[in-house]
Structure formats: C-alpha cells, structure tokens
Design a protein around this motif. Structure first.
Motif, PDB file in Angstrom:
ATOM      1  N   UNK A  10      28.047  38.678  33.636  1.00  0.00           N
ATOM      2  CA  UNK A  10      26.803  38.681  33.015  1.00  0.00           C
ATOM      3  C   UNK A  10      26.108  40.215  33.260  1.00  0.00           C
ATOM      4  N   UNK A  11      26.558  40.773  34.423  1.00  0.00           N
ATOM      5  CA  UNK A  11      25.827  42.016  34.746  1.00  0.00           C
ATOM      6  C   UNK A  11      26.707  43.200  34.714  1.00  0.00           C
ATOM      7  N   UNK A  12      27.954  42.912  34.959  1.00  0.00           N
ATOM      8  CA  UNK A  12      29.045  44.160  34.782  1.00  0.00           C
ATOM      9  C   UNK A  12      28.941  45.260  35.724  1.00  0.00           C
ATOM     10  N   UNK A  13      28.650  46.429  35.181  1.00  0.00           N
ATOM     11  CA  UNK A  13      28.848  47.641  36.096  1.00  0.00           C
ATOM     12  C   UNK A  13      27.646  47.564  37.165  1.00  0.00           C
ATOM     13  N   UNK A  14      26.540  46.899  37.139  1.00  0.00           N
ATOM     14  CA  UNK A  14      25.385  46.945  38.076  1.00  0.00           C
ATOM     15  C   UNK A  14      26.136  46.110  39.460  1.00  0.00           C
ATOM     16  N   UNK A  15      26.599  44.950  39.115  1.00  0.00           N
ATOM     17  CA  UNK A  15      27.214  44.164  40.056  1.00  0.00           C
ATOM     18  C   UNK A  15      28.097  44.864  40.785  1.00  0.00           C
ATOM     19  N   UNK A  16      29.058  45.513  40.082  1.00  0.00           N
ATOM     20  CA  UNK A  16      30.229  46.187  40.735  1.00  0.00           C
ATOM     21  C   UNK A  16      29.542  47.341  41.597  1.00  0.00           C
ATOM     22  N   UNK A  17      28.607  47.966  41.273  1.00  0.00           N
ATOM     23  CA  UNK A  17      28.105  49.231  42.106  1.00  0.00           C
ATOM     24  C   UNK A  17      27.539  48.606  43.333  1.00  0.00           C
ATOM     25  N   UNK A  18      26.624  47.476  43.105  1.00  0.00           N
ATOM     26  CA  UNK A  18      25.975  46.962  44.361  1.00  0.00           C
ATOM     27  C   UNK A  18      26.922  46.295  45.536  1.00  0.00           C
ATOM     28  N   UNK A  50      37.491  54.172  32.691  1.00  0.00           N
ATOM     29  CA  UNK A  50      37.035  55.287  33.414  1.00  0.00           C
ATOM     30  C   UNK A  50      35.702  55.157  34.056  1.00  0.00           C
ATOM     31  N   UNK A  51      34.753  54.442  33.247  1.00  0.00           N
ATOM     32  CA  UNK A  51      33.355  54.269  33.759  1.00  0.00           C
ATOM     33  C   UNK A  51      33.468  53.351  34.798  1.00  0.00           C
ATOM     34  N   UNK A  52      34.151  52.217  34.731  1.00  0.00           N
ATOM     35  CA  UNK A  52      34.482  51.390  36.093  1.00  0.00           C
ATOM     36  C   UNK A  52      34.805  51.936  37.147  1.00  0.00           C
ATOM     37  N   UNK A  53      35.608  52.811  37.070  1.00  0.00           N
ATOM     38  CA  UNK A  53      36.302  53.635  38.298  1.00  0.00           C
ATOM     39  C   UNK A  53      35.259  54.500  38.751  1.00  0.00           C
ATOM     40  N   UNK A  54      34.373  55.187  37.813  1.00  0.00           N
ATOM     41  CA  UNK A  54      33.535  56.105  38.410  1.00  0.00           C
ATOM     42  C   UNK A  54      32.149  55.172  39.301  1.00  0.00           C
ATOM     43  N   UNK A  55      31.876  54.084  38.446  1.00  0.00           N
ATOM     44  CA  UNK A  55      30.790  53.428  38.892  1.00  0.00           C
ATOM     45  C   UNK A  55      31.296  52.747  40.277  1.00  0.00           C
ATOM     46  N   UNK A  56      32.346  52.201  40.209  1.00  0.00           N
ATOM     47  CA  UNK A  56      33.006  51.593  41.860  1.00  0.00           C
ATOM     48  C   UNK A  56      32.849  52.804  42.873  1.00  0.00           C
ATOM     49  N   UNK A  57      33.641  53.602  42.238  1.00  0.00           N
ATOM     50  CA  UNK A  57      33.600  54.832  43.206  1.00  0.00           C
ATOM     51  C   UNK A  57      32.530  55.418  43.918  1.00  0.00           C
ATOM     52  N   UNK A  59      29.565  53.701  44.193  1.00  0.00           N
ATOM     53  CA  UNK A  59      28.904  52.603  44.758  1.00  0.00           C
ATOM     54  C   UNK A  59      29.637  52.774  46.247  1.00  0.00           C
ATOM     55  N   UNK A  60      31.085  52.725  46.361  1.00  0.00           N
ATOM     56  CA  UNK A  60      31.654  52.882  47.527  1.00  0.00           C
ATOM     57  C   UNK A  60      31.285  54.230  48.331  1.00  0.00           C
TER      58      UNK A  60
END
Length: 421
Positions: A10-18, A50-57, A59-60
C-alpha cells in the motif's frame, strides 16, 4: 508477515524507510522480510531496484545515526538503569562494552547480518565514544551492503522469496554464531597474547630436536586439527538436517541460482571443469602424489601406506555412508575428489620447501575442487546438498588420516631420539 507485506503493497517506499529506521533503533520489526519482499516487488516491476536500495539504505543509516547519538548523549549510566528496554541490560552492557570499544569499528560492517547484534551496535558505538566519522564510514557501508544483499536476493528469487526466507535466515544465524566465535577467540588471543606466545615458544623448543622444520609441522598439525574438528561439527549438523529433510529449500535455491549466474555460454568451460574430476585426471594426481612421496618423502613406507589407507579406506567409507543413508548423500565423486586432491596438496606443502608453493598450491587446489563441484551443479548431475556433504565428509576422512600420519611420524621421531640418547 501478511500484515507487513500488505503495508509495503500500500505505501511502498515510505514503509520500507520507516520500518528499517525503527528496526535499527532496536524495535522488533522484520527488516529482512521487508527487504526480501521489496525485492519481490522489484521483480514484479512495482518498485525500482536502485531506488529501493537507496531508500532502505538511508532509512537504516538514519536509524543507526539516531541510536549512536542516543548512546553518546545518554551515556553508560542511563543504559545501566533503563537499557533492558532495548535489550541492553547491565550485564550485557558490561560484558560487551570493553571489547566493543576496542574493535567496534571492525564489526560494524558485518554486524547487520547478525540477528540481535545490529540493533545494539549504534548504541554501543555512542556509549563507548567511538568517533562519529569512523562510525559513519563503517556503519553506513554495512547498512548499504545489508540492504543491497536482501533486496537483490528477493529480486532474484522472485515468487519463491517467502519459501526460502526461513532457510536463508537460518544460515545467517549460523554464520553469525561463527563470526561471534571468531571475534571471541580473537579477543581472548589479544588479551592473553604474551602468555600464548610464551607457551607456544616453550612447546616449540621441546620439539626442536625432533623436527627440522618445526614451525611448518606445528602449523600444519594445528591447522589440520582445527579444520577437522570444525568439519566434524559441520558433518553432525548436516546429518541432522538430512534426516529431518531440511535440505529441500537449500537445493531449490542453489538450483535456481545456477542458471542465473552461469548461462549457456559457460557450457564449454564447465565440460573442462568436469574433466578435472574425471577418473583419468584423478589417476594422474594419484601417480603424481606417489612420485612426490618417493622423491621427497621422509618415511616413504609410512607415507605410501597412509596414502593407500586414504584411498582404499575412502572408498569403503563412502560406500558405508551410502548404505547407511540409502541415498547419494554424500556424493561419491565429490568425496573422493576432495580426498585425492587434498592428500596431494598436503604432500606438496609438507615436503616442498617454497613459500609461494605453500600458498599457491592450496589455493589452486581449492579453486579446482570448487570448479568441479560447480560443473556438477551446472549439468544437474547431483543435488547441491549431496555435493556439499561430499566436501564435508571427505574433509573429515582426509583430516583424520593426516593427523594419524603426523602423530605416527611424531611418535617414531621421539623413539628414534630416545634411542640416539
């Protein structure tokens, strides 16, 4: 897990980051599951890799930064009183802070892959006043490496990501335990370095009159003993996994990854790799080993007898295992390849006086064995678990026989020394 993946949908990148930010603050969130599922969504084309890795990185990294400054500002007294809320009670704080203050920067990169450790490294780094620049370099590098591995793994596995997640996590836990043991051994060595060196020196002085090449022999014996004990432990674990049918996921993962890594263009090279494990090449290795023993051996009869025991006993050993397990576990060819190549490498290292050979030959031999195993996987000749077991079981048999040979040689040398006195 369903609720977690639903939020990602539902929320994609936002949930991954938080979620990764909060997990690195020691909140009980399934970060590895989230990243693996994110990789699956990348596989489907719903998210960008790439965007998923950057956002997850990022956030971590933000989570690690916040935990560092919390530890830095609040300090040790606060965590001694309230640390149990984030799994940092007084006992754990006391037992870990000493070695972490000395070696923490070396652990930050790999800490992310160790469950239960990555959640506290930021706090400890702050508490022990590790310089922020040093902390940031190692911690941020580890964070991006961690997220890249799991997101890419989910992307590669695709629809099978959930099936294999538990197995992958199990191997990470095993790896984490192994790393922790290595760290503890290293710390104990550093703390008792002077005593260990003094004891080792005395031991070597006792054997000086027995061995002309004392350091090489002592090193070979110690290394062989450690490796053999490790392989025995691993062998016991593999037998338990085999009996409980826990290799299915492992076999499926490896079988799926092979064509992704080695495509049809590798066919000719794989035939060459497979040839290196053929009976003809093994016979050449056996003849070479016998020739080297006759040329360089110190006690030719003992060494040739040991080699024959390794070969003949290895065949009987393998046949007995197959009858016990009533299966191709462990793989016969891999087991014998390891035994024959391994003993040849041992003889070369034992009797050839050249430092570069002592490094080049073992490394080359290991690469050859790995390439042979890969060729079997490429052609789907055997199950990955059977091939892996062949390495482990073969290593145990080889290691025990090398230890027996060297102990026999040692006892013979002691007897001769007494007679001469």
């Amino acid at each position: 897990m369903g609720d977690v993946t639903a939020y990602i949908d539902q929320f994609g990148y936002i949930v991954l980051f938080i979620a990764l930010l909060l997990e690195l603050l020691a909140l009980p969130l399934p970060g590895e599951v989230l990243m693996s599922y994110t990789g699956f969504l990348v596989y489907k084309g719903d998210l960008n890799w790439i965007l998923s890795i950057l956002i997850a990185g990022f956030g971590s990294c933000l989570g690690m930064t916040i935990s560092y400054w919390i530890g830095y500002k609040l300090g040790k007294p606060f965590f001694e009183k309230y640390g149990y809320r984030v799994h940092l009670g007084p006992k754990r704080l006391e037992s870990t802070s000493l070695w972490f203050s000395k070696y923490g920067n070396k652990l930050l990169i790999i800490a992310f892959f160790i469950p239960g450790i990555r959640h506290i490294t930021g706090y400890f780094s702050g508490i022990t006043r590790l310089p922020y620049r040093t902390y940031a370099i190692f911690a941020y590098t580890g964070a991006f490496l961690w997220v890249t591995v799991f997101i890419s793994l989910g992307k590669i596995l695709g629809p099978q990501w959930e099936m294999f997640h538990s197995s992958i996590k199990k191997y990470l836990i095993i790896g984490g335990i192994a790393i922790a043991i290595i760290i503890i051994v290293y710390f104990l060595f550093k703390k008792n370095k002077a005593l260990i060196i003094e004891s080792a020196t005395e031991l070597l002085n006792v054997t000086l009159t027995i061995f002309h090449t004392k350091r090489k022999v002592a090193f070979l014996l110690a290394l062989t003993l450690i490796l053999t004990l490790g392989l025995i432990i691993l062998m016991i674990g593999m037998i338990e996994d085999f009996l409980s049918n826990e290799f299915t996921a492992f076999n499926q993962v490896v079988s799926m990854l092979m064509p992704l890594i080695f495509n049809q263009n590798w066919s000719e090279a794989m035939h060459i790799f497979s040839l290196m494990g053929s009976r003809l090449v093994l016979c050449i290795v056996i003849i070479f080993t016998l020739f080297l023993i006759l040329l360089k051996g110190q006690n030719k009869l003992m060494e040739i007898s040991s080699f024959l025991i390794v070969l003949v006993g290895g065949e009987l050993y393998e046949e007995g295992l197959r009858r016990i397990f009533q299966n191709h576990f462990p793989n016969e060819q891999t087991l014998m390849n390891f035994i024959i190549y391994g003993f040849a490498i041992f003889i070369v290292v034992r009797f050839v006086e050249s430092r570069w050979i002592h490094t080049f030959v073992p490394v080359t031999g290991l690469v050859v064995l790995i390439l042979i195993a890969i060729s079997h996987l490429y052609f789907n000749d055997e199950l990955p678990s059977d091939i892996t077991a062949g390495f482990v079981f073969g290593g145990v048999w080889l290691g025990l026989n090398i230890l027996l040979l060297e102990i026999s040689r040692l006892l013979r040398s002691i007897d001769m020394h007494r007679v001469n006195e």
